[in-house]
Design an enzyme around this catalytic site. Structure first.
Site, PDB file in Angstrom:
ATOM      1  N   LYS A  22       4.510  -9.463   5.328  1.00 52.24           N
ATOM      2  CA  LYS A  22       3.573  -9.312   4.205  1.00 52.24           C
ATOM      3  C   LYS A  22       3.793  -7.978   3.502  1.00 52.24           C
ATOM      4  O   LYS A  22       3.930  -7.919   2.282  1.00 52.24           O
ATOM      5  CB  LYS A  22       2.126  -9.371   4.730  1.00 52.24           C
ATOM      6  CG  LYS A  22       1.091  -8.885   3.732  1.00 52.24           C
ATOM      7  CD  LYS A  22      -0.323  -8.993   4.273  1.00 52.24           C
ATOM      8  CE  LYS A  22      -0.829  -7.791   5.017  1.00 52.24           C
ATOM      9  NZ  LYS A  22      -1.265  -6.653   4.191  1.00 52.24           N
ATOM     10  N   ASN A  23       3.825  -6.896   4.297  1.00 56.91           N
ATOM     11  CA  ASN A  23       3.847  -5.571   3.687  1.00 56.91           C
ATOM     12  C   ASN A  23       5.220  -5.174   3.150  1.00 56.91           C
ATOM     13  O   ASN A  23       5.376  -4.074   2.620  1.00 56.91           O
ATOM     14  CB  ASN A  23       3.302  -4.515   4.666  1.00 56.91           C
ATOM     15  CG  ASN A  23       1.793  -4.688   4.835  1.00 56.91           C
ATOM     16  OD1 ASN A  23       1.150  -5.392   4.038  1.00 56.91           O
ATOM     17  ND2 ASN A  23       1.231  -4.076   5.857  1.00 56.91           N
ATOM     18  N   CYS A 117     -13.715  -1.411   0.748  1.00 58.11           N
ATOM     19  CA  CYS A 117     -12.764  -1.926   1.724  1.00 58.11           C
ATOM     20  C   CYS A 117     -13.336  -1.683   3.107  1.00 58.11           C
ATOM     21  O   CYS A 117     -13.768  -0.571   3.401  1.00 58.11           O
ATOM     22  CB  CYS A 117     -11.432  -1.209   1.569  1.00 58.11           C
ATOM     23  SG  CYS A 117     -10.231  -1.746   2.774  1.00 58.11           S
ATOM     24  N   ARG A 122      -9.953   4.025   1.319  1.00 57.75           N
ATOM     25  CA  ARG A 122      -8.756   3.703   0.534  1.00 57.75           C
ATOM     26  C   ARG A 122      -8.764   4.441  -0.817  1.00 57.75           C
ATOM     27  O   ARG A 122      -8.736   3.825  -1.887  1.00 57.75           O
ATOM     28  CB  ARG A 122      -8.601   2.193   0.295  1.00 57.75           C
ATOM     29  CG  ARG A 122      -8.865   1.291   1.479  1.00 57.75           C
ATOM     30  CD  ARG A 122      -7.871   1.377   2.602  1.00 57.75           C
ATOM     31  NE  ARG A 122      -6.545   0.901   2.372  1.00 57.75           N
ATOM     32  CZ  ARG A 122      -6.120  -0.351   2.557  1.00 57.75           C
ATOM     33  NH1 ARG A 122      -6.962  -1.268   2.946  1.00 57.75           N
ATOM     34  NH2 ARG A 122      -4.858  -0.668   2.397  1.00 57.75           N
ATOM     35  N   ASP A 305      -2.126  -1.142  12.292  1.00 58.31           N
ATOM     36  CA  ASP A 305      -2.300  -2.590  12.126  1.00 58.31           C
ATOM     37  C   ASP A 305      -2.242  -3.348  13.459  1.00 58.31           C
ATOM     38  O   ASP A 305      -2.538  -4.540  13.497  1.00 58.31           O
ATOM     39  CB  ASP A 305      -1.244  -3.153  11.158  1.00 58.31           C
ATOM     40  CG  ASP A 305      -1.435  -2.642   9.743  1.00 58.31           C
ATOM     41  OD1 ASP A 305      -2.543  -2.174   9.426  1.00 58.31           O
ATOM     42  OD2 ASP A 305      -0.472  -2.701   8.954  1.00 58.31           O
ATOM     43  N   ILE A 327      -5.728   6.709  11.285  1.00 53.37           N
ATOM     44  CA  ILE A 327      -5.358   6.464   9.876  1.00 53.37           C
ATOM     45  C   ILE A 327      -6.574   6.070   9.020  1.00 53.37           C
ATOM     46  O   ILE A 327      -6.746   6.589   7.925  1.00 53.37           O
ATOM     47  CB  ILE A 327      -4.282   5.347   9.764  1.00 53.37           C
ATOM     48  CG1 ILE A 327      -3.132   5.564  10.747  1.00 53.37           C
ATOM     49  CG2 ILE A 327      -3.780   5.198   8.317  1.00 53.37           C
ATOM     50  CD1 ILE A 327      -2.121   6.601  10.405  1.00 53.37           C
ATOM     51  N   ARG A 398      -5.046 -14.022   4.743  1.00 49.15           N
ATOM     52  CA  ARG A 398      -4.406 -13.010   3.883  1.00 49.15           C
ATOM     53  C   ARG A 398      -3.076 -12.552   4.477  1.00 49.15           C
ATOM     54  O   ARG A 398      -2.178 -12.163   3.746  1.00 49.15           O
ATOM     55  CB  ARG A 398      -5.312 -11.786   3.736  1.00 49.15           C
ATOM     56  CG  ARG A 398      -6.454 -11.970   2.770  1.00 49.15           C
ATOM     57  CD  ARG A 398      -7.246 -10.682   2.668  1.00 49.15           C
ATOM     58  NE  ARG A 398      -6.344  -9.571   2.398  1.00 49.15           N
ATOM     59  CZ  ARG A 398      -6.566  -8.305   2.755  1.00 49.15           C
ATOM     60  NH1 ARG A 398      -7.664  -7.975   3.377  1.00 49.15           N
ATOM     61  NH2 ARG A 398      -5.693  -7.367   2.475  1.00 49.15           N
TER      62      ARG A 398
HETATM   63  N1  EPU Z   1      -4.897   7.883   1.354  1.00 47.25           N
HETATM   64  C1  EPU Z   1      -5.521   8.851   0.626  1.00 47.25           C
HETATM   65  N2  EPU Z   1      -5.278   8.900  -0.724  1.00 47.25           N
HETATM   66  C2  EPU Z   1      -4.454   8.027  -1.349  1.00 47.25           C
HETATM   67  C3  EPU Z   1      -3.809   7.029  -0.586  1.00 47.25           C
HETATM   68  C4  EPU Z   1      -4.052   6.980   0.779  1.00 47.25           C
HETATM   69  O1  EPU Z   1      -6.282   9.649   1.153  1.00 47.25           O
HETATM   70  O2  EPU Z   1      -4.297   8.130  -2.582  1.00 47.25           O
HETATM   71  C5  EPU Z   1      -5.156   7.802   2.817  1.00 47.25           C
HETATM   72  C6  EPU Z   1      -5.813   6.497   3.255  1.00 47.25           C
HETATM   73  O3  EPU Z   1      -7.197   6.502   3.051  1.00 47.25           O
HETATM   74  C7  EPU Z   1      -5.459   6.457   4.722  1.00 47.25           C
HETATM   75  C8  EPU Z   1      -4.080   7.142   4.750  1.00 47.25           C
HETATM   76  O4  EPU Z   1      -3.932   7.779   3.488  1.00 47.25           O
HETATM   77  O5  EPU Z   1      -6.371   7.225   5.460  1.00 47.25           O
HETATM   78  C9  EPU Z   1      -2.915   6.231   4.950  1.00 47.25           C
HETATM   79  O6  EPU Z   1      -3.048   5.074   4.171  1.00 47.25           O
HETATM   80  P1  EPU Z   1      -1.819   4.437   3.400  1.00 47.25           P
HETATM   81  O7  EPU Z   1      -1.886   4.847   1.974  1.00 47.25           O
HETATM   82  O8  EPU Z   1      -0.553   4.678   4.148  1.00 47.25           O
HETATM   83  O9  EPU Z   1      -2.197   2.900   3.494  1.00 47.25           O
HETATM   84  P2  EPU Z   1      -1.816   1.799   2.460  1.00 47.25           P
HETATM   85  O10 EPU Z   1      -0.511   2.118   1.857  1.00 47.25           O
HETATM   86  O11 EPU Z   1      -2.969   1.542   1.570  1.00 47.25           O
HETATM   87  C10 EPU Z   1      -0.411   0.267   4.039  1.00 47.25           C
HETATM   88  C11 EPU Z   1      -0.511  -1.157   4.504  1.00 47.25           C
HETATM   89  C12 EPU Z   1      -1.689  -1.293   5.464  1.00 47.25           C
HETATM   90  C13 EPU Z   1      -1.450  -0.349   6.645  1.00 47.25           C
HETATM   91  C14 EPU Z   1      -1.275   1.092   6.126  1.00 47.25           C
HETATM   92  C15 EPU Z   1      -0.940   2.081   7.222  1.00 47.25           C
HETATM   93  C16 EPU Z   1       0.352  -2.406   2.645  1.00 47.25           C
HETATM   94  C17 EPU Z   1       0.089  -3.339   1.500  1.00 47.25           C
HETATM   95  N3  EPU Z   1      -0.707  -2.024   3.351  1.00 47.25           N
HETATM   96  O12 EPU Z   1      -1.659   0.536   3.385  1.00 47.25           O
HETATM   97  O13 EPU Z   1      -1.691  -2.628   5.922  1.00 47.25           O
HETATM   98  O14 EPU Z   1      -2.549  -0.394   7.506  1.00 47.25           O
HETATM   99  O15 EPU Z   1      -0.216   1.127   5.155  1.00 47.25           O
HETATM  100  O16 EPU Z   1       0.209   1.702   7.882  1.00 47.25           O
HETATM  101  O17 EPU Z   1       1.486  -2.040   2.902  1.00 47.25           O
HETATM  102  C18 EPU Z   1      -2.652  -4.581   6.808  1.00 47.25           C
HETATM  103  O18 EPU Z   1      -1.553  -5.127   6.652  1.00 47.25           O
HETATM  104  O19 EPU Z   1      -3.584  -5.106   7.462  1.00 47.25           O
HETATM  105  C19 EPU Z   1      -2.873  -3.262   6.199  1.00 47.25           C
HETATM  106  C20 EPU Z   1      -4.082  -2.760   6.002  1.00 47.25           C
END
Ligand code: EPU
Length: 421
Positions: A22-23, A117, A122, A305, A327, A398
Site C-alpha cells: 500500500k505505502n 486522525c 498528523r 505499523d 512515532i 483500507r
Molecule cells: N510529522 C510532523 N509534521 C509533518 C509531518 C509529519 O510533525 O509535517 C510527524 C508525524 O506527526 C509523526 C512523525 O512525523 O509523528 C512521522 O510521521 P510520518 O510523516 O513519517 O508519517 P506519514 O508519512 O504520514 C507514513 C505511512 C504510515 C506510517 C508512517 C510511519 C504512508 C501513506 N503512510 O505516514 O502508514 O505509519 O509513515 O512509518 O506511507 C499505515 O499504513 O497504517 C500508516 C499509518
C-alpha cells in the site's frame, strides 16, 4: 455497514501470499502524474486507499485503465485541475503526495485541511516549509492550503524530524525543479527507494535514496515507465505476528525478508518457532512465548505499523513487556479494547503500555479504529474462543485486500456481513 464475524480459538494452517505494498503503490501512482507519457504499474493492491487515490487522479483528469489483478495503465497528459477534491482527499492522508506533481506540472495545487486522525495529529508543517523552500508561496485558509509557484527551484532542505511522506513529497517536487536539491535527514524506508528507482527509470537523477542524505539534480522532463509494486512488508509482518499469536503453522509467501530484520530478531527473542527463506517465512507452533519489550522507530527500526499486531502477540507471552510507540501519540488506545477481551495492559502514558501475559482472550464486539489496530483486532478475535464481531471494517479494507477470503484459506472462521446483528 459491513462487519466481520469471527469464531476464534482454532489454529490456522496453510499458506498466504502478501500483496503489493500500500505505502509504495500510493507514491508510485503519484509519480505517474509527473509525465505526459503512459505509465504501467502492476501488482497494485485492491484496497480502499488505492481506490480513493485513483478517484482523486481521475477527478483531476488522469486517464486510468484498470486491467486485471492490480495492473493499471495511467496517462496524465490531460490533467487540468489543480485542486484535490476535499471529500476524497480527507479520507486519505497520503493524498498530499499529489500536490508536488501538481505544483511541478501546473504551477498550482490546492489541498484541504487534513482533518482528524485517530492515530495522532498528523501535522503538515514540514510539507509547508518544504514547499516554501522550493519557491512556492503557501496560503492557508479555513478550508485548506493553496500553493503557487511559477518556477520550482532546487533547494537544500533539512527535515526537522524523519517523515516518510514529506520525504517522498520533496523528492517528487525536486525531480523537475531547476537546479540541485539536497535533502537532509530524509526517511530511509524501502518504499522511498522504490519511488526513487521508478523516477530514475523515468529519467530523474536521484542518488542516496534509502539513506538520510538524498541528492537530486532536476531534469526538464520525465518519460513514462513500468513499475511492479514491491511486496508489502507490513502485510507480511502482520501475517507473521498473527500466525505466531494464534500458535499456528502458516507459510507467508512473497515477502522480502530483508525489509523486516528487527521483527525477525524480536521474534527469535520471543521464542517464536520460524524459518526464513529467500522470499517466505514459515511460522510454526512454539512451546512457550517470552515477553519482549519493543520501541517503534523509523526504518530500519521496528515499524509503528506492526506495533498493534506485536502487542496482541505479547498478550500470549509470559512476563512483562513494555511497548513504546515513539512515532504517533494516539496509536495505543486500541489496547483498551484488548483489555475488554481479557488482556492485562496498563497504559503508562499515550506513548507507552505495559502488558502482563499470558492471558486468555474472550470474544467481544469490536470496532476497528484504524488499519493496523484493525488487523490486531482480527488477530485477537482469531485467538479468542467464541464469536467476535468487528465493526468499521472499512479501516481494515483500507490496507488489507479481501482479508477474510485469504484468512478463510488458512482455516479461519471469518465472514463478512452487512446484516444487522
Ligand atoms: N510529522 C510532523 N509534521 C509533518 C509531518 C509529519 O510533525 O509535517 C510527524 C508525524 O506527526 C509523526 C512523525 O512525523 O509523528 C512521522 O510521521 P510520518 O510523516 O513519517 O508519517 P506519514 O508519512 O504520514 C507514513 C505511512 C504510515 C506510517 C508512517 C510511519 C504512508 C501513506 N503512510 O505516514 O502508514 O505509519 O509513515 O512509518 O506511507 C499505515 O499504513 O497504517 C500508516 C499509518
Amino acid at each position: 455497514m459491513e462487519k466481520f464475524i469471527i469464531h476464534g480459538g482454532r489454529p490456522l494452517k496453510g499458506e498466504i501470499r502478501v500483496n503489493g505494498a500500500k505505502n509504495s503503490a500510493l507514491k508510485i501512482l503519484a509519480a505517474a502524474l509527473l509525465t505526459d507519457d503512459n505509465c504501467r504499474i502492476t501488482n497494485i493492491p485492491q484496497i480502499e486507499d488505492v481506490f480513493r487515490l485513483v478517484e482523486l487522479l481521475t477527478d483531476i483528469g488522469v486517464k486510468v485503465k484498470n486491467g486485471s489483478r492490480g495492473d493499471y495503465l495511467l496517462n496524465a497528459k490531460g490533467i487540468a485541475k489543480s485542486s484535490l477534491s476535499p471529500d476524497i482527499a480527507q479520507k486519505l492522508k497520503g493524498s498530499i503526495l499529489m500536490t508536488a506533481p501538481l505544483l511541478a506540472r501546473l504551477g498550482r495545487a490546492d489541498f484541504p485541511q487534513p482533518g482528524g486522525c485517530v492515530i495522532g495529529q498528523r501535522p503538515r508543517d514540514i510539507f509547508i516549509d518544504g514547499f516554501k523552500a522550493f519557491g512556492a508561496s503557501v496560503r492557508e485558509t479555513a478550508k485548506g492550503y493553496s500553493l503557487l509557484a511559477k518556477k520550482i527551484r532546487g533547494a537544500k532542505f533539512v527535515f526537522p524530524l524523519v517523515s516518510v511522506t514529506a520525504t517522498e513529497t520533496m523528492i517528487l517536487l525536486a525531480v523537475l525543479a531547476k537546479g540541485k536539491t539536497d535533502l537532509i535527514n530524509a526517511a530511509c524506508e524501502p518504499e522511498i527507494v522504490a519511488l526513487a528507482d521508478f523516477l530514475n527509470k523515468m529519467g530523474a537523477k536521484i542518488t542516496g535514496a534509502g539513506t538520510p542524505f538524498v541528492k537530486i539534480e532536476g531534469v526538464s522532463h520525465l518519460k513514462g515507465g513500468n513499475c511492479e509494486i514491491m511486496p508489502d512488508r507490513i502485510e507480511g509482518g502482520s501475517f507473521a505476528l498473527l500466525a505466531a499469536a494464534a500458535n499456528s503453522s502458516v507459510k507467508i509467501n512473497g515477502i522480502n525478508p530483508s525489509h523486516l530484520e528487527v521483527l525477525w530478531f524480536l521474534l527469535e527473542k520471543v521464542g517464536v518457532n520460524f524459518e526464513l527463506g529467500r522470499d517466505f517465512v514459515k511460522i510454526k507452533p512454539a512451546q512457550e512465548l517470552k515477553a519482549v519489550s519493543v520501541k517503534t522507530h523509523e526504518y530500519p527500526g521496528f515499524p509503528t505499523d506492526l506495533q498493534a499486531p506485536f502487542t496482541v502477540l505479547m498478550t500470549q507471552a509470559s512476563g512483562l513487556s513494555l511497548i513504546h510507540e515513539t512515532i504517533f501519540e494516539g496509536r495505543l488506545f486500541y489496547t483498551d479494547t484488548l483489555n475488554q477481551m481479557g488482556a492485562k495492559i496498563i497504559m503508562c502514558d499515550p506513548h507507552r503500555v505495559v502488558i502482563q501475559g499470558p492471558t486468555k482472550l474472550f470474544s467481544r464486539r469490536l470496532v476497528s479504529p484504524d488499519i493496523r489496530a484493525g488487523i490486531a483486532m482480527v488477530s485477537a478475535a482469531l485467538i479468542a474462543k467464541g464469536e467476535s464481531t468487528i465493526e468499521n471494517i472499512y479501516q481494515i479494507d483500507r490496507g488489507y485486500e479481501k482479508i477474510e477470503e485469504r484468512l478463510q484459506k488458512l482455516g479461519a472462521n471469518i465472514k463478512r456481513t452487512d446484516k444487522l446483528l
